[in-house]
Design a protein around this motif. Structure first.
Motif, PDB file in Angstrom:
ATOM      1  N   GLY A 244       5.971   4.475   4.821  1.00  0.00           N
ATOM      2  CA  GLY A 244       6.563   4.046   6.086  1.00  0.00           C
ATOM      3  C   GLY A 244       7.924   3.401   5.901  1.00  0.00           C
ATOM      4  O   GLY A 244       8.872   3.674   6.644  1.00  0.00           O
ATOM      5  N   ASP A 245       8.034   2.553   4.888  1.00  0.00           N
ATOM      6  CA  ASP A 245       9.309   1.887   4.599  1.00  0.00           C
ATOM      7  C   ASP A 245      10.377   2.913   4.225  1.00  0.00           C
ATOM      8  O   ASP A 245      11.519   2.825   4.679  1.00  0.00           O
ATOM      9  N   ASN A 246      10.001   3.895   3.421  1.00  0.00           N
ATOM     10  CA  ASN A 246      10.962   4.925   3.028  1.00  0.00           C
ATOM     11  C   ASN A 246      11.346   5.836   4.193  1.00  0.00           C
ATOM     12  O   ASN A 246      12.514   6.213   4.318  1.00  0.00           O
ATOM     13  N   VAL A 247      10.392   6.180   5.032  1.00  0.00           N
ATOM     14  CA  VAL A 247      10.724   6.984   6.220  1.00  0.00           C
ATOM     15  C   VAL A 247      11.752   6.222   7.060  1.00  0.00           C
ATOM     16  O   VAL A 247      12.787   6.774   7.441  1.00  0.00           O
ATOM     17  N   ARG A 248      11.477   4.950   7.315  1.00  0.00           N
ATOM     18  CA  ARG A 248      12.415   4.128   8.089  1.00  0.00           C
ATOM     19  C   ARG A 248      13.766   4.029   7.381  1.00  0.00           C
ATOM     20  O   ARG A 248      14.816   4.182   8.005  1.00  0.00           O
ATOM     21  N   GLY A 249      13.746   3.789   6.074  1.00  0.00           N
ATOM     22  CA  GLY A 249      14.992   3.634   5.326  1.00  0.00           C
ATOM     23  C   GLY A 249      15.855   4.882   5.326  1.00  0.00           C
ATOM     24  O   GLY A 249      17.058   4.813   5.592  1.00  0.00           O
ATOM     25  N   PHE A 250      15.249   6.035   5.023  1.00  0.00           N
ATOM     26  CA  PHE A 250      16.016   7.283   5.026  1.00  0.00           C
ATOM     27  C   PHE A 250      16.484   7.647   6.438  1.00  0.00           C
ATOM     28  O   PHE A 250      17.579   8.168   6.624  1.00  0.00           O
TER      29      PHE A 250
ATOM     30  N   LEU B 146      10.110  11.423  -2.943  1.00  0.00           N
ATOM     31  CA  LEU B 146      10.840  10.163  -2.832  1.00  0.00           C
ATOM     32  C   LEU B 146      10.140   9.174  -1.899  1.00  0.00           C
ATOM     33  O   LEU B 146      10.276   7.964  -2.060  1.00  0.00           O
ATOM     34  N   PHE B 147       9.353   9.679  -0.956  1.00  0.00           N
ATOM     35  CA  PHE B 147       8.639   8.792  -0.049  1.00  0.00           C
ATOM     36  C   PHE B 147       7.575   7.968  -0.775  1.00  0.00           C
ATOM     37  O   PHE B 147       7.103   6.972  -0.246  1.00  0.00           O
ATOM     38  N   LEU B 148       7.208   8.373  -1.987  1.00  0.00           N
ATOM     39  CA  LEU B 148       6.163   7.687  -2.748  1.00  0.00           C
ATOM     40  C   LEU B 148       6.698   6.618  -3.687  1.00  0.00           C
ATOM     41  O   LEU B 148       5.926   5.895  -4.314  1.00  0.00           O
ATOM     42  N   ILE B 149       8.009   6.500  -3.799  1.00  0.00           N
ATOM     43  CA  ILE B 149       8.637   5.541  -4.696  1.00  0.00           C
ATOM     44  C   ILE B 149       9.088   4.335  -3.877  1.00  0.00           C
ATOM     45  O   ILE B 149       9.907   4.471  -2.965  1.00  0.00           O
ATOM     46  N   GLU B 150       8.564   3.179  -4.220  1.00  0.00           N
ATOM     47  CA  GLU B 150       8.888   1.967  -3.467  1.00  0.00           C
ATOM     48  C   GLU B 150      10.395   1.732  -3.421  1.00  0.00           C
ATOM     49  O   GLU B 150      11.067   1.704  -4.448  1.00  0.00           O
ATOM     50  N   GLY B 151      10.923   1.628  -2.194  1.00  0.00           N
ATOM     51  CA  GLY B 151      12.348   1.357  -1.999  1.00  0.00           C
ATOM     52  C   GLY B 151      13.265   2.492  -2.406  1.00  0.00           C
ATOM     53  O   GLY B 151      14.444   2.263  -2.668  1.00  0.00           O
ATOM     54  N   ALA B 152      12.770   3.717  -2.411  1.00  0.00           N
ATOM     55  CA  ALA B 152      13.579   4.862  -2.866  1.00  0.00           C
ATOM     56  C   ALA B 152      14.875   5.004  -2.084  1.00  0.00           C
ATOM     57  O   ALA B 152      15.907   5.366  -2.649  1.00  0.00           O
TER      58      ALA B 152
ATOM     59  N   TYR C 152       4.258   4.740  14.261  1.00  0.00           N
ATOM     60  CA  TYR C 152       2.982   4.443  13.608  1.00  0.00           C
ATOM     61  C   TYR C 152       3.102   4.601  12.085  1.00  0.00           C
ATOM     62  O   TYR C 152       2.571   3.781  11.338  1.00  0.00           O
ATOM     63  N   ILE C 153       3.781   5.636  11.656  1.00  0.00           N
ATOM     64  CA  ILE C 153       3.959   5.877  10.217  1.00  0.00           C
ATOM     65  C   ILE C 153       4.806   4.764   9.603  1.00  0.00           C
ATOM     66  O   ILE C 153       4.469   4.217   8.548  1.00  0.00           O
ATOM     67  N   GLU C 154       5.897   4.429  10.255  1.00  0.00           N
ATOM     68  CA  GLU C 154       6.791   3.404   9.718  1.00  0.00           C
ATOM     69  C   GLU C 154       6.117   2.033   9.645  1.00  0.00           C
ATOM     70  O   GLU C 154       6.444   1.232   8.773  1.00  0.00           O
ATOM     71  N   ARG C 155       5.172   1.766  10.539  1.00  0.00           N
ATOM     72  CA  ARG C 155       4.459   0.485  10.540  1.00  0.00           C
ATOM     73  C   ARG C 155       3.138   0.555   9.776  1.00  0.00           C
ATOM     74  O   ARG C 155       2.369  -0.402   9.782  1.00  0.00           O
ATOM     75  N   ASP C 156       2.866   1.686   9.141  1.00  0.00           N
ATOM     76  CA  ASP C 156       1.620   1.900   8.386  1.00  0.00           C
ATOM     77  C   ASP C 156       0.389   1.713   9.265  1.00  0.00           C
ATOM     78  O   ASP C 156      -0.614   1.134   8.861  1.00  0.00           O
ATOM     79  N   GLU C 157       0.470   2.234  10.479  1.00  0.00           N
ATOM     80  CA  GLU C 157      -0.656   2.162  11.400  1.00  0.00           C
ATOM     81  C   GLU C 157      -1.431   3.478  11.469  1.00  0.00           C
ATOM     82  O   GLU C 157      -2.506   3.520  12.060  1.00  0.00           O
ATOM     83  N   ARG C 158      -0.881   4.514  10.900  1.00  0.00           N
ATOM     84  CA  ARG C 158      -1.543   5.824  10.825  1.00  0.00           C
ATOM     85  C   ARG C 158      -1.260   6.437   9.464  1.00  0.00           C
ATOM     86  O   ARG C 158      -0.215   6.203   8.863  1.00  0.00           O
ATOM     87  N   HIS C 159      -2.192   7.249   9.004  1.00  0.00           N
ATOM     88  CA  HIS C 159      -1.974   7.988   7.767  1.00  0.00           C
ATOM     89  C   HIS C 159      -1.269   9.295   8.096  1.00  0.00           C
ATOM     90  O   HIS C 159      -1.528   9.909   9.126  1.00  0.00           O
ATOM     91  N   ILE C 160      -0.391   9.704   7.212  1.00  0.00           N
ATOM     92  CA  ILE C 160       0.375  10.925   7.427  1.00  0.00           C
ATOM     93  C   ILE C 160      -0.150  12.013   6.494  1.00  0.00           C
ATOM     94  O   ILE C 160      -0.537  11.730   5.362  1.00  0.00           O
TER      95      ILE C 160
ATOM     96  N   THR D 163       0.839  -1.203   0.000  1.00  0.00           N
ATOM     97  CA  THR D 163       0.000   0.000   0.000  1.00  0.00           C
ATOM     98  C   THR D 163       0.875   1.255   0.000  1.00  0.00           C
ATOM     99  O   THR D 163       2.058   1.196   0.356  1.00  0.00           O
ATOM    100  N   ILE D 164       0.285   2.384  -0.352  1.00  0.00           N
ATOM    101  CA  ILE D 164       1.044   3.638  -0.347  1.00  0.00           C
ATOM    102  C   ILE D 164       1.515   3.968   1.067  1.00  0.00           C
ATOM    103  O   ILE D 164       2.625   4.467   1.262  1.00  0.00           O
ATOM    104  N   GLY D 165       0.694   3.656   2.064  1.00  0.00           N
ATOM    105  CA  GLY D 165       1.105   3.886   3.449  1.00  0.00           C
ATOM    106  C   GLY D 165       2.317   3.050   3.829  1.00  0.00           C
ATOM    107  O   GLY D 165       3.221   3.525   4.522  1.00  0.00           O
ATOM    108  N   ALA D 166       2.342   1.809   3.366  1.00  0.00           N
ATOM    109  CA  ALA D 166       3.480   0.927   3.648  1.00  0.00           C
ATOM    110  C   ALA D 166       4.734   1.405   2.919  1.00  0.00           C
ATOM    111  O   ALA D 166       5.842   1.347   3.467  1.00  0.00           O
ATOM    112  N   ILE D 167       4.574   1.895   1.699  1.00  0.00           N
ATOM    113  CA  ILE D 167       5.713   2.421   0.929  1.00  0.00           C
ATOM    114  C   ILE D 167       6.288   3.646   1.632  1.00  0.00           C
ATOM    115  O   ILE D 167       7.505   3.766   1.811  1.00  0.00           O
TER     116      ILE D 167
END
Length: 85
Positions: A8-14, A64-70, A38-46, A2-6
């Motif tokens: 969250g993953d990018n926030v955590r990655g960066f 860049l937060f919208l690109i999977e694995g950016a 919550y954002i990194e785990r896709d438990e809340r919308h940002i 999902t976009i929320g998961a993408i």
């Protein structure tokens, strides 16, 4: 994914690329540390506004937060994805 998961993953990655904890990112972006989790785990919308705040402190472009694995990609790969090369 999902976009929320993408996002969250990018926030955590960066964040981890900078060597920051969730608490450090929260402090720099003036957000609650739990909110970052919550954002990194896709438990809340940002909101876009908070995403921009996070991007500013991490020194990345907000889109860049919208690109999977950016956070894993180099500039050449990102340019290819964005059709800029």
């Amino acid at each position: 994914m999902t976009i929320g998961a993408i996002i969250g993953d990018n926030v955590r990655g960066f964040r981890t690329k900078r060597g920051w904890t969730q608490s450090r990112l929260a402090e720099e972006a003036r957000l609650h540390p739990n909110y970052i989790g919550y954002i990194e785990r896709d438990e809340r919308h940002i909101t876009v506004f908070k995403l921009v705040d996070i991007a500013k402190v991490l020194h990345v472009k907000p889109y860049l937060f919208l690109i999977e694995g950016a956070y894993k990609k180099d500039a050449k790969e990102l340019n290819k994805i964005l059709h800029c090369d």
